[in-house]
Structures are given as structure tokens and as C-alpha cells.
Design an enzyme around this catalytic site. Structure first.
Site, PDB file in Angstrom:
ATOM      1  N   HIS A 195       0.811  -1.226   0.000  1.00  0.00           N
ATOM      2  CA  HIS A 195       0.000   0.000   0.000  1.00  0.00           C
ATOM      3  C   HIS A 195       0.843   1.275   0.000  1.00  0.00           C
ATOM      4  O   HIS A 195       1.897   1.353   0.624  1.00  0.00           O
ATOM      5  CB  HIS A 195      -1.029  -0.004   1.138  1.00  0.00           C
ATOM      6  CG  HIS A 195      -0.493   0.041   2.539  1.00  0.00           C
ATOM      7  ND1 HIS A 195      -0.250   1.228   3.180  1.00  0.00           N
ATOM      8  CD2 HIS A 195      -0.197  -0.928   3.434  1.00  0.00           C
ATOM      9  CE1 HIS A 195       0.172   0.975   4.414  1.00  0.00           C
ATOM     10  NE2 HIS A 195       0.233  -0.330   4.591  1.00  0.00           N
TER      11      HIS A 195
ATOM     12  N   GLU B  94      -5.191   1.485   2.564  1.00  0.00           N
ATOM     13  CA  GLU B  94      -5.023   0.300   3.408  1.00  0.00           C
ATOM     14  C   GLU B  94      -5.257   0.643   4.866  1.00  0.00           C
ATOM     15  O   GLU B  94      -5.869  -0.120   5.614  1.00  0.00           O
ATOM     16  CB  GLU B  94      -3.609  -0.275   3.224  1.00  0.00           C
ATOM     17  CG  GLU B  94      -3.417  -1.663   3.849  1.00  0.00           C
ATOM     18  CD  GLU B  94      -2.976  -1.638   5.325  1.00  0.00           C
ATOM     19  OE1 GLU B  94      -2.981  -2.710   5.949  1.00  0.00           O
ATOM     20  OE2 GLU B  94      -2.662  -0.559   5.857  1.00  0.00           O
ATOM     21  N   GLU B  95      -4.756   1.802   5.277  1.00  0.00           N
ATOM     22  CA  GLU B  95      -4.773   2.159   6.701  1.00  0.00           C
ATOM     23  C   GLU B  95      -6.166   2.452   7.241  1.00  0.00           C
ATOM     24  O   GLU B  95      -6.349   2.608   8.442  1.00  0.00           O
ATOM     25  CB  GLU B  95      -3.840   3.357   6.962  1.00  0.00           C
ATOM     26  CG  GLU B  95      -2.357   3.078   6.675  1.00  0.00           C
ATOM     27  CD  GLU B  95      -1.688   2.164   7.697  1.00  0.00           C
ATOM     28  OE1 GLU B  95      -2.366   1.702   8.630  1.00  0.00           O
ATOM     29  OE2 GLU B  95      -0.483   1.910   7.534  1.00  0.00           O
TER      30      GLU B  95
ATOM     31  N   ASP C 298       3.624  -6.178   3.497  1.00  0.00           N
ATOM     32  CA  ASP C 298       3.421  -5.112   4.467  1.00  0.00           C
ATOM     33  C   ASP C 298       4.438  -5.247   5.592  1.00  0.00           C
ATOM     34  O   ASP C 298       5.198  -6.216   5.642  1.00  0.00           O
ATOM     35  CB  ASP C 298       1.994  -5.152   5.031  1.00  0.00           C
ATOM     36  CG  ASP C 298       1.478  -3.764   5.405  1.00  0.00           C
ATOM     37  OD1 ASP C 298       2.296  -2.878   5.741  1.00  0.00           O
ATOM     38  OD2 ASP C 298       0.255  -3.568   5.371  1.00  0.00           O
TER      39      ASP C 298
HETATM   40 ZN    ZN Z   1       0.855  -1.177   6.420  1.00  0.00          ZN
END
Ligand code: ZN
Length: 339
Positions: A62, A205-206, A228
């Protein structure tokens, strides 16, 4: 390090996407951006030998970092914020920030409301303020602030990345370190890969793996690999069993986090591959947390998925740190799988 210095909160990944797009020139057969801003790079695989299947492998790292949007501008021109992602307020005292307005960027200072230490009482000092108590001071009067800043403008923490011993330290190694790893794999992968390869640079993503959800639906992978960071709490004050991973001991092969259980045969395949190729790895169990891998695994009728995790100290602070040899191990393992 350039990647960590770029600013991009969920939904505002433009600067990172433009940088990655430039870096990808000549490295891929196709490149597109979808409605959520995911950058999807494609490299056609070789024809599979007789009796074997050519898989569609989706990697995902991401582009977004945790940050804020302006929520409210008060009567004196101080900004109140909407956090995007999981902040620990203890990491947010007295920070330099940048506010990205329509007309350009403004420097600001982030700090919690309340009395400073000189005039505080013991009760004040024992409390950790809530995220809602933080505000940004732009050093401008209210009229000047209102003229330049709008609700929804992006606010990011300032921190130039730097090399510290064997570590790279910066504000957004989650997940720009994996973005770097993915770029490096595309650079070093000579000739067509073993399978069709979709390298996704995902968004949002967060705030709940949102970009990876739509990317997984359009790519329709038969194998998913999330990229990640994960916790490396190999630091003072924490028992060994809670370290999750250790710096410099290799790329993490995720077994479990609270959003996904990696597909067992893929874990076995990657462990065998790492041992054959002499790549350092560590098996990772993270009690809480989730990554793009979960979005891929749960898409359509389900996709066999694994996540490779970079051991990272001080996650979700401006001093996120990864070990150079773990980055190299991650690149080596992906190349061993894809070549
Ligand atoms: Zn991450």
C-alpha cells in the site's frame, strides 16, 4: 528513503503514485490506475510447461501512510483533525506537520490542547490526551487560514528519512518499504516471470484495506501475496514471546494475523523456497492487525494468499525503522518465487 518522504494519506496517494509510475517506466507490459487510485502494473508470464498451470499472481503493497484530514477550522484559525489510521497519541506531541492545501503546502505544528508543563498540575501530567484534543497551529491569523485551508485538506507528519546503522528510519516505512521492495523486484526480474504478475500499489489500506478490495476484484488473481510491515518489538521492556519478529533475522512469512490465516500450502512452499535459496526468514504470528493480504484472500470465491512481512520497529510513529538485510531477503524470496 525518497518514498518515505513523500506525503500521502489514505485517498490522497497522488504524489506516491506519480513517483512509482515514473520508476516503472520500461519495467512492465501494462500499467493502469483504477477508480480508487490503485496503480496496477502487469508483467506477462512465460507459457507454463505441459501439465502445469500459469497462475495469476497478485502482489500488493500500500502507498498510503497514516495521517489526518482537516476536520474543522476554529475561530482563531487552529485546525482540528480527523485521524486516518491507528495513531498512538503518545507519539504525537510537538510534531512538525505539513498541510497540503489546494494552492500548495503550509508548515504547521501539531500539539495537544491544554496547559504546558510550566503551569500544569500533577493530574494534567499523568493523562495522555485523546486524539481529538490535538490541533495544528499554522502561525497565521484566522482570516489567512480560512483563505488557504479547506476542510478535507491532508495533514502529514514531517520527518526526513535517514540511515541509522543497519536501519532505514522514516515516517512512512509502513508501507513504502514494501512499495520499494515491489519496485526492486520488478527491476531485478529479468525476462518474463513464471506466472502472470500483477504488482498492485494499493490505496487506503490504513482505513480498512479498501484499495486492495477493488484491485483483487479486477485482477482476479489465483494466488495473492500481500506485502506489508509487521511489529518487531525486540526492544527493551518487552518479553521475548511478544517480539513478533526480530530485526535483521530475515523476511517475515506471515502465519497469522487477526485479519487472515495465510494459506498453509503457500506458507510451506515459501519456507521450502527460502531454505533452498538460502534466504533468511522468520515465521510471524501477529495477534492483532491486518493487511492487503486479507482483502485478496477473501475476494470473490476466495484466493490462496500469503503475506510477507517486513520486521519494523516503532510502527505508526515518525521513526519507523526497517533493517536493510530484511528488505534484501524479501526481494530475494520474491524473485526466487517469480523467476
Ligand atoms: Zn501497512
Amino acid at each position: 528513503m525518497t518514498l518515505s518522504n513523500l506525503n500521502g494519506v489514505p485517498g490522497r496517494e497522488d504524489a506516491v503514485r506519480e513517483y512509482v509510475q515514473q520508476q516503472l517506466g520500461g519495467l512492465v507490459d501494462d500499467l493502469r490506475v483504477d477508480a480508487l487510485g490503485n496503480l496496477i502494473a502487469f508483467r506477462a508470464g512465460r507459457d507454463a510447461p505441459n501439465g502445469k498451470v500459469k497462475e495469476r499472481v497478485m502482489l500488493s503493497a500500500h502507498m498510503d501512510e497514516i495521517g489526518f484530514l482537516v476536520r474543522y477550522i476554529d475561530e482563531r484559525g487552529f485546525l482540528r483533525l480527523q485521524p486516518l489510521g491507528g495513531f498512538d497519541p503518545r507519539n504525537l506531541f510537538a510534531r512538525n506537520v505539513t498541510v497540503q492545501t489546494r494552492g500548495g503546502t503550509l508548515p504547521g505544528v501539531l500539539t495537544p490542547g491544554g496547559r504546558p508543563i510550566h503551569i500544569s498540575n500533577p493530574e494534567d501530567r499523568s493523562k495522555v490526551p485523546e486524539l481529538r484534543a490535538f490541533f495544528v497551529d499554522l502561525g497565521l491569523d484566522a482570516a489567512a487560514v480560512r483563505q488557504q485551508v479547506r476542510v478535507g485538506d491532508m495533514v502529514t507528519l514531517d520527518q526526513q528519512a535517514r540511515r541509522m546503522g543497519d536501519l532505514v528510519v522514516g515516517k512512512a516505512l509502513d508501507d513504502r518499504a514494501s512499495v520499494f521492495m515491489q519496485l526492486e523486484v520488478l527491476r531485478q526480474l529479468t525476462g518474463p516471470p513464471r506466472h502472470d504478475l500483477y504488482a498492485v500499489f494499493s490505496t487506503q489500506e490504513e482505513v480498512g484495506l479498501r484499495g486492495a478490495v477493488t484491485a483483487a476484484y479486477s485482477v482476479q488473481p489465483t494466488i495473492g501475496i500481500g506485502l506489508d510491515v509487521t511489529l518487531a518489538v525486540d526492544t527493551p521492556g518487552v518479553e521475548a514471546d511478544e517480539a513478533v519478529t526480530r530485526m535483521g533475522e530475515g523476511i517475515g512469512i506471515k502465519v497469522y494475523d487477526s485479519s487472515m490465516i495465510s494459506t498453509r500450502w503457500l506458507v510451506d512452499e515459501f519456507v521450502d523456497l527460502a531454505e533452498q535459496a538460502g534466504v533468511a526468514y522468520q515465521l510471524e504470528v501477529l495477534s492483532q492487525g491486518g493487511t492487503d493480504g486479507a482483502a485478496i484472500q477473501g475476494s470473490r470465491s476466495g484466493v490462496p494468499t500469503l503475506t510477507l512481512s517486513l520486521p519494523t520497529r516503532y510502527i505508526h510513529s515518525v521513526t519507523e525503522a526497517v533493517h536493510v538485510s530484511d528488505l534484501e531477503a524479501g526481494v530475494a524470496l520474491l524473485l526466487a518465487y517469480l523467476k
